[in-house]
Write a protein that holds these residues in place. Sequence first.
Motif, PDB file in Angstrom:
ATOM      1  N   SER A  11       0.834  -1.199   0.000  1.00 60.41           N
ATOM      2  CA  SER A  11       0.000   0.000   0.000  1.00 60.41           C
ATOM      3  C   SER A  11       0.873   1.255   0.000  1.00 60.41           C
ATOM      4  CB  SER A  11      -0.909   0.011   1.239  1.00 60.41           C
ATOM      5  OG  SER A  11      -1.414   1.310   1.441  1.00 60.41           O
ATOM      6  N   THR A  13      -0.152   4.168   0.529  1.00 57.16           N
ATOM      7  CA  THR A  13      -0.541   4.985   1.681  1.00 57.16           C
ATOM      8  C   THR A  13       0.194   4.547   2.943  1.00 57.16           C
ATOM      9  OG1 THR A  13      -2.707   5.303   0.692  1.00 57.16           O
ATOM     10  CG2 THR A  13      -2.525   5.789   3.031  1.00 57.16           C
ATOM     11  N   ILE A  14       0.288   3.232   3.135  1.00 57.73           N
ATOM     12  CA  ILE A  14       0.988   2.736   4.334  1.00 57.73           C
ATOM     13  C   ILE A  14       2.474   3.092   4.266  1.00 57.73           C
ATOM     14  CG2 ILE A  14       1.487   0.709   5.780  1.00 57.73           C
ATOM     15  CD1 ILE A  14      -1.558   1.573   5.291  1.00 57.73           C
ATOM     16  N   ALA A  16       3.666   5.669   2.910  1.00 57.82           N
ATOM     17  CA  ALA A  16       3.745   7.099   3.248  1.00 57.82           C
ATOM     18  C   ALA A  16       3.590   7.311   4.754  1.00 57.82           C
ATOM     19  CB  ALA A  16       2.661   7.869   2.491  1.00 57.82           C
ATOM     20  N   ILE A  17       2.719   6.540   5.377  1.00 57.62           N
ATOM     21  CA  ILE A  17       2.526   6.673   6.832  1.00 57.62           C
ATOM     22  C   ILE A  17       3.809   6.284   7.574  1.00 57.62           C
ATOM     23  CG2 ILE A  17       1.303   5.705   8.832  1.00 57.62           C
ATOM     24  CD1 ILE A  17      -1.141   5.361   6.890  1.00 57.62           C
ATOM     25  N   LYS A  20       6.427   8.976   7.054  1.00 58.27           N
ATOM     26  CA  LYS A  20       6.133  10.154   7.874  1.00 58.27           C
ATOM     27  C   LYS A  20       6.516   9.894   9.334  1.00 58.27           C
ATOM     28  CE  LYS A  20       2.669  10.784  10.232  1.00 58.27           C
ATOM     29  NZ  LYS A  20       1.352  10.848  10.865  1.00 58.27           N
ATOM     30  N   LEU A  24       9.192  11.786  11.865  1.00 59.72           N
ATOM     31  CA  LEU A  24       8.803  12.329  13.176  1.00 59.72           C
ATOM     32  C   LEU A  24       9.644  11.742  14.307  1.00 59.72           C
ATOM     33  CD1 LEU A  24       4.894  12.332  12.845  1.00 59.72           C
ATOM     34  CD2 LEU A  24       6.404  14.322  12.893  1.00 59.72           C
ATOM     35  N   THR A  87       0.235  -5.962  11.884  1.00 61.69           N
ATOM     36  CA  THR A  87      -0.841  -5.904  12.878  1.00 61.69           C
ATOM     37  C   THR A  87      -0.858  -7.152  13.750  1.00 61.69           C
ATOM     38  OG1 THR A  87      -2.343  -6.923  11.301  1.00 61.69           O
ATOM     39  CG2 THR A  87      -2.364  -4.540  11.425  1.00 61.69           C
ATOM     40  N   LYS A 108       1.577  -2.719  14.821  1.00 62.27           N
ATOM     41  CA  LYS A 108       0.718  -1.558  14.595  1.00 62.27           C
ATOM     42  C   LYS A 108      -0.370  -1.526  15.661  1.00 62.27           C
ATOM     43  CE  LYS A 108       1.229  -1.964   9.592  1.00 62.27           C
ATOM     44  NZ  LYS A 108       0.498  -2.284   8.364  1.00 62.27           N
TER      45      LYS A 108
ATOM     46  N   ASN B  72      -5.252  12.369   8.839  1.00 60.97           N
ATOM     47  CA  ASN B  72      -4.627  12.206  10.159  1.00 60.97           C
ATOM     48  C   ASN B  72      -3.471  11.208  10.107  1.00 60.97           C
ATOM     49  OD1 ASN B  72      -6.575  13.926  10.973  1.00 60.97           O
ATOM     50  ND2 ASN B  72      -7.467  12.597  12.513  1.00 60.97           N
ATOM     51  N   LEU B  73      -3.660  10.112   9.391  1.00 55.80           N
ATOM     52  CA  LEU B  73      -2.603   9.108   9.322  1.00 55.80           C
ATOM     53  C   LEU B  73      -1.379   9.647   8.592  1.00 55.80           C
ATOM     54  CD1 LEU B  73      -4.712   5.930   8.489  1.00 55.80           C
ATOM     55  CD2 LEU B  73      -3.393   6.300  10.565  1.00 55.80           C
ATOM     56  N   LEU B  74      -1.617  10.434   7.566  1.00 55.37           N
ATOM     57  CA  LEU B  74      -0.511  10.946   6.758  1.00 55.37           C
ATOM     58  C   LEU B  74       0.013  12.275   7.278  1.00 55.37           C
ATOM     59  CD1 LEU B  74      -2.046  10.056   3.301  1.00 55.37           C
ATOM     60  CD2 LEU B  74       0.054   9.096   4.228  1.00 55.37           C
ATOM     61  N   GLY B  75      -0.693  12.863   8.254  1.00 56.25           N
ATOM     62  CA  GLY B  75      -0.258  14.142   8.795  1.00 56.25           C
ATOM     63  C   GLY B  75      -0.359  15.262   7.782  1.00 56.25           C
ATOM     64  N   GLU B  85      -8.014   6.673  -3.270  1.00 51.11           N
ATOM     65  CA  GLU B  85      -7.061   5.603  -2.975  1.00 51.11           C
ATOM     66  C   GLU B  85      -6.509   5.740  -1.559  1.00 51.11           C
ATOM     67  OE1 GLU B  85      -3.533   5.520  -5.372  1.00 51.11           O
ATOM     68  OE2 GLU B  85      -2.802   3.698  -4.426  1.00 51.11           O
ATOM     69  N   SER B  86      -6.054   6.932  -1.210  1.00 49.89           N
ATOM     70  CA  SER B  86      -5.478   7.089   0.130  1.00 49.89           C
ATOM     71  C   SER B  86      -6.558   7.015   1.194  1.00 49.89           C
ATOM     72  CB  SER B  86      -4.682   8.392   0.238  1.00 49.89           C
ATOM     73  OG  SER B  86      -5.509   9.509   0.113  1.00 49.89           O
ATOM     74  N   ASP B  89      -7.424   3.253   1.418  1.00 46.19           N
ATOM     75  CA  ASP B  89      -6.268   2.554   1.999  1.00 46.19           C
ATOM     76  C   ASP B  89      -6.189   2.805   3.504  1.00 46.19           C
ATOM     77  OD1 ASP B  89      -5.390   1.349  -0.264  1.00 46.19           O
ATOM     78  OD2 ASP B  89      -3.557   2.522  -0.479  1.00 46.19           O
ATOM     79  N   SER B  90      -6.500   4.022   3.900  1.00 47.27           N
ATOM     80  CA  SER B  90      -6.445   4.348   5.328  1.00 47.27           C
ATOM     81  C   SER B  90      -7.522   3.589   6.094  1.00 47.27           C
ATOM     82  CB  SER B  90      -6.623   5.858   5.530  1.00 47.27           C
ATOM     83  OG  SER B  90      -5.577   6.538   4.897  1.00 47.27           O
ATOM     84  N   GLU B  93      -6.341   0.052   6.376  1.00 49.29           N
ATOM     85  CA  GLU B  93      -5.252  -0.072   7.354  1.00 49.29           C
ATOM     86  C   GLU B  93      -5.789  -0.039   8.783  1.00 49.29           C
ATOM     87  OE1 GLU B  93      -2.359  -0.920   7.338  1.00 49.29           O
ATOM     88  OE2 GLU B  93      -1.226   0.012   8.951  1.00 49.29           O
ATOM     89  N   ASN B  96      -7.527  -3.251   9.545  1.00 48.92           N
ATOM     90  CA  ASN B  96      -6.512  -4.295   9.711  1.00 48.92           C
ATOM     91  C   ASN B  96      -5.951  -4.270  11.143  1.00 48.92           C
ATOM     92  OD1 ASN B  96      -5.052  -6.382   8.556  1.00 48.92           O
ATOM     93  ND2 ASN B  96      -3.413  -5.064   7.846  1.00 48.92           N
TER      94      ASN B  96
END
Lengths: 128, 166
Positions: A11, A13-14, A16-17, A20, A24, A87, A108, B72-75, B85-86, B89-90, B93, B96
């Motif tokens: 993913s 998105t994951i 990217a998380i 990030k 931090l 997870t 997670k 929030n997840l990506l800040g 998509e994001s 996906d969030s 996640e 999950n």
Amino acid sequence: MSFNVLIVDDSKTIRAIIAKTLKLAKLDIGEIYEAGDGKEGLECLKTKHVDVVLSDLNMPVMTGLEMVAAMAREGLIEKIPVVVVSTDGSTARIEELKQQGVREYIRKPFTPESIGAVIEGVLGVRKA
Amino acid sequence: MTTESLKDVILRTVMEVLEQSAFVFPEPGDMLEGVAFDNFEFILVTLKFTGDREGEGKMILPAEFCAELAANLLGEDMDQSGSDESSFDSAKEVFNIITGQFLTRMFGDRALFSLTAPEVHQIDREQVFEIFNNQDFAFCMVDEYPILAMFQMKEEQVNEHQGSGR
């Protein structure tokens, strides 16, 4: 000295998380590379200098464990630590992963502090 | 475990994961009391698990809330992270993570499970109400957004390393 990280997750998105969260964590990170599955991860390891791999387990094409097995066959697992990010909280699973060469495990949800502490422990580095 | 206490475990897990991973603060709610379901487009996130127990989980949430989750997840600001998509996906996640935490709470940290990749389905309001009427969902609110989640498990063997079932 900064270190390079490879994030392997199907993913975007994951990835990217995680990227990030790494930023931090105030670690001295150089490059962050990304791969969408274990096969792409292996290809990245052949062409880039990577100090630590953060990997998901369940991915299409090649899973995280298949990637770890391939790294072991190629003698990479001793040089480049793999940290699984998942997870799954089973202690039995974590033991199994460590037996197969995974260095550490991050469950997670994670925080910058928890991910930073694991990376520091694995690489023996301090925060930037 | 009674249906009510199972719902309690689900609710507590959903609320804690949303707080810890997405920095939103859910409140327990009552589905029958004044929830503005007509204001939202809903999505259904599904996931199956096998291992020490077999079953599936479902979470229903407004698509608008998925965009907030992604931000929030990506800040990031919602405008920056607002792609479907994001957003989806969030939601996948988060569900999950909820499933992983729920299974550990139910069966202990020695239990082994394999989870399928979560899937997102867009559903219409009639399907939402059908699900509400036919199944036993835990329910909470994040601001004005209703969030529903449930897990169904097949009755199977009790594993030797089964946890406390709290």
